[in-house]
Design a protein around this motif. Structure first.
Motif, PDB file in Angstrom:
ATOM      1  N   THR A 222       0.833  -1.200   0.000  1.00  9.68           N
ATOM      2  CA  THR A 222       0.000   0.000   0.000  1.00  9.68           C
ATOM      3  C   THR A 222       0.871   1.254   0.000  1.00  9.68           C
ATOM      4  O   THR A 222       1.874   1.318   0.701  1.00  9.68           O
ATOM      5  CB  THR A 222      -0.872   0.036   1.280  1.00  9.68           C
ATOM      6  N   THR A 224       0.659   5.704   0.071  1.00  8.88           N
ATOM      7  CA  THR A 224      -0.231   6.740   0.577  1.00  8.88           C
ATOM      8  C   THR A 224      -0.107   7.989  -0.289  1.00  8.88           C
ATOM      9  O   THR A 224       1.001   8.507  -0.471  1.00  8.88           O
ATOM     10  CB  THR A 224       0.137   7.106   2.032  1.00  8.88           C
ATOM     11  N   GLU A 234     -15.055  10.598  -4.878  1.00  8.62           N
ATOM     12  CA  GLU A 234     -14.674   9.218  -4.522  1.00  8.62           C
ATOM     13  C   GLU A 234     -13.873   8.661  -5.671  1.00  8.62           C
ATOM     14  O   GLU A 234     -14.265   8.815  -6.834  1.00  8.62           O
ATOM     15  CB  GLU A 234     -15.932   8.381  -4.318  1.00  8.62           C
ATOM     16  N   VAL A 239      -8.174   2.113  -0.910  1.00  6.81           N
ATOM     17  CA  VAL A 239      -8.586   1.024  -0.010  1.00  6.81           C
ATOM     18  C   VAL A 239      -8.986   1.564   1.365  1.00  6.81           C
ATOM     19  O   VAL A 239      -9.738   0.928   2.097  1.00  6.81           O
ATOM     20  CB  VAL A 239      -7.486  -0.053   0.139  1.00  6.81           C
ATOM     21  N   ARG A 240      -8.513   2.774   1.705  1.00  5.37           N
ATOM     22  CA  ARG A 240      -8.828   3.368   2.989  1.00  5.37           C
ATOM     23  C   ARG A 240      -8.466   4.841   2.898  1.00  5.37           C
ATOM     24  O   ARG A 240      -7.559   5.200   2.144  1.00  5.37           O
ATOM     25  CB  ARG A 240      -7.980   2.690   4.072  1.00  5.37           C
ATOM     26  N   SER A 241      -9.185   5.686   3.624  1.00  3.45           N
ATOM     27  CA  SER A 241      -8.789   7.100   3.603  1.00  3.45           C
ATOM     28  C   SER A 241      -8.905   7.688   5.010  1.00  3.45           C
ATOM     29  O   SER A 241      -9.668   7.190   5.843  1.00  3.45           O
ATOM     30  CB  SER A 241      -9.651   7.882   2.615  1.00  3.45           C
ATOM     31  N   GLU A 242      -8.117   8.709   5.259  1.00  5.53           N
ATOM     32  CA  GLU A 242      -8.146   9.414   6.554  1.00  5.53           C
ATOM     33  C   GLU A 242      -8.103  10.897   6.268  1.00  5.53           C
ATOM     34  O   GLU A 242      -7.507  11.322   5.278  1.00  5.53           O
ATOM     35  CB  GLU A 242      -6.888   9.089   7.376  1.00  5.53           C
ATOM     36  N   THR A 252      -3.627   3.323  -1.228  1.00  2.00           N
ATOM     37  CA  THR A 252      -3.926   2.641  -2.492  1.00  2.00           C
ATOM     38  C   THR A 252      -2.807   1.676  -2.853  1.00  2.00           C
ATOM     39  O   THR A 252      -1.670   1.836  -2.391  1.00  2.00           O
ATOM     40  CB  THR A 252      -4.075   3.681  -3.633  1.00  2.00           C
ATOM     41  N   GLU A 281       2.623   0.764   9.474  1.00  5.22           N
ATOM     42  CA  GLU A 281       1.732   0.029   8.565  1.00  5.22           C
ATOM     43  C   GLU A 281       2.266  -1.366   8.284  1.00  5.22           C
ATOM     44  O   GLU A 281       1.523  -2.350   8.260  1.00  5.22           O
ATOM     45  CB  GLU A 281       1.561   0.815   7.254  1.00  5.22           C
TER      46      GLU A 281
END
Ligand SMILES: Nc1ncnc2c1ncn2[C@@H]1O[C@H](COP(=O)(O)OP(=O)(O)OP(=O)(O)O)[C@@H](O)[C@H]1O
Length: 301
Positions: A222, A224, A234, A239-242, A252, A281
């Motif tokens: 992954t 960032t 969007e 795969v995830r966002s903050e 991603t 991570e």
């Protein structure tokens, strides 16, 4: 003569029915700065206690400078700090360092050591009057007094404030640069990330990963993408966002494609950066992989 300063070869150690160490192999070569990571109960302290001769393995073999670590002569070039400090309350800081220095043939100059570990101004203070963090600094400094070839530190910065921690890191880097091998454990991933060249990740008595820091991080695919902007659409592949203080962190597997999609979307953004996985991570992914039903907390190992 072995080329390793410390070795564990197929080492296991049980406490009753608990397998604290399960077939561990580890080699430490001269000049390494090795960080040992693992969640609570992973077996880090047990492994260090075997390498430093405080315990014996149940199975397998442990070597320190090519011999049995339980023999005092094989520990002559080893410096250690235990997790719990036990310093004589009534002796002054300078006296303690000098007393320990007298036990070694070629100790480091006491004044220099006190300076490096931020203890010069405390030299005349009785150990019993020191704060927890000051005692910790003293006990870490004591590990270096005899100018050892290998220093093993279990949680050296526990209880230290940010300034004390930074100066301790500085001292550790200094000793590493002059050739001392360092093996340290820490729950602070940022600490291991800042210091260690080689990382060993343990969990439940086993070694999950062992390699250069960049290799451990690269096991996590992954990446960032961080951008500042409002009304970001969007995007596929996230795969995830903050959201942190106005910065969107988008995780991603394909950062190139994500950046292309972001530009094509026409969104208004600035300050774009792309980074690889952090040690945190990588650690979270490694331990989650090994324990699919567990949730290990990030940030602290
Ligand atoms: N003397 C002992 N008697 C019984 N069990 C023990 C003993 N020492 C350690 N253990 C157990 O062995 C396992 C490994 O402990 P160890 O202290 O090596 O882990 P660790 O990775 O250092 O953990 P932490 O990060 O919490 O310090 C744990 O489950 C612990 O409870």
């Amino acid at each position: 003569m072995t080329r390793y300063q410390a070795r564990a070869i197929g080492v296991s150690r049980r406490f009753g029915s608990l397998n604290a160490l399960d077939d561990i192999d580890l080699d430490i070569s001269p000049g390494e700065l090795l960080g040992l990571l693992g969640p609570n109960g992973a077996g880090k302290t047990t492994l260090l206690s075997l390498l430093t001769g405080l315990r014996s393995p149940g199975a397998g073999r442990v070597e320190l400078f090519g011999g049995d670590p339980r023999q005092p002569r094989n520990r002559e070039r080893l410096g250690t700090t235990p997790q719990e400090t036990g310093l004589p309350d009534t002796l002054r800081v300078g006296e303690i360092v000098e007393f320990v220095a007298k036990h070694y043939p070629e100790p480091l100059p006491v004044g220099e050591l006190l300076e490096q570990f931020g203890l010069s101004e405390l030299a005349r203070r009785q150990a019993g009057s020191l704060s927890g963090g000051q005692q910790r600094r003293l006990s870490v400094a004591l590990a270096f007094v005899g100018d050892p070839a290998l220093v093993v530190l279990d949680e050296p910065t526990t209880g230290l404030d940010v300034a004390a921690r930074d100066s301790l890191w500085e001292a550790l880097r200094h000793h590493h640069q002059r050739g001392t091998t360092l093996l340290l454990t820490s729950h602070y991933l940022a600490e291991i990330e800042a210091l260690a060249e080689r990382i060993v990740v343990m969990d439940r008595g086993r070694v999950l990963a062992d390699g250069p820091q960049r290799e451990i991080k690269s096991r996590v695919h992954t990446r960032t993408v961080t951008v500042r902007g409002t009304n970001l659409p969007e995007l596929p592949g996230v795969v995830r966002s903050e959201l942190d203080d106005g910065a969107h962190r988008l995780f991603t597997r394909d950062s190139d494609q994500l950046v292309r999609d972001l530009v094509r979307s026409g969104a208004d953004f600035e300050d774009l950066t792309v980074t690889g996985a952090s040690l945190e991570e990588a650690f979270t992914a490694l331990t989650a992989e090994a324990n699919p039903i567990d949730e290990h907390a990030g940030g602290r190992a």
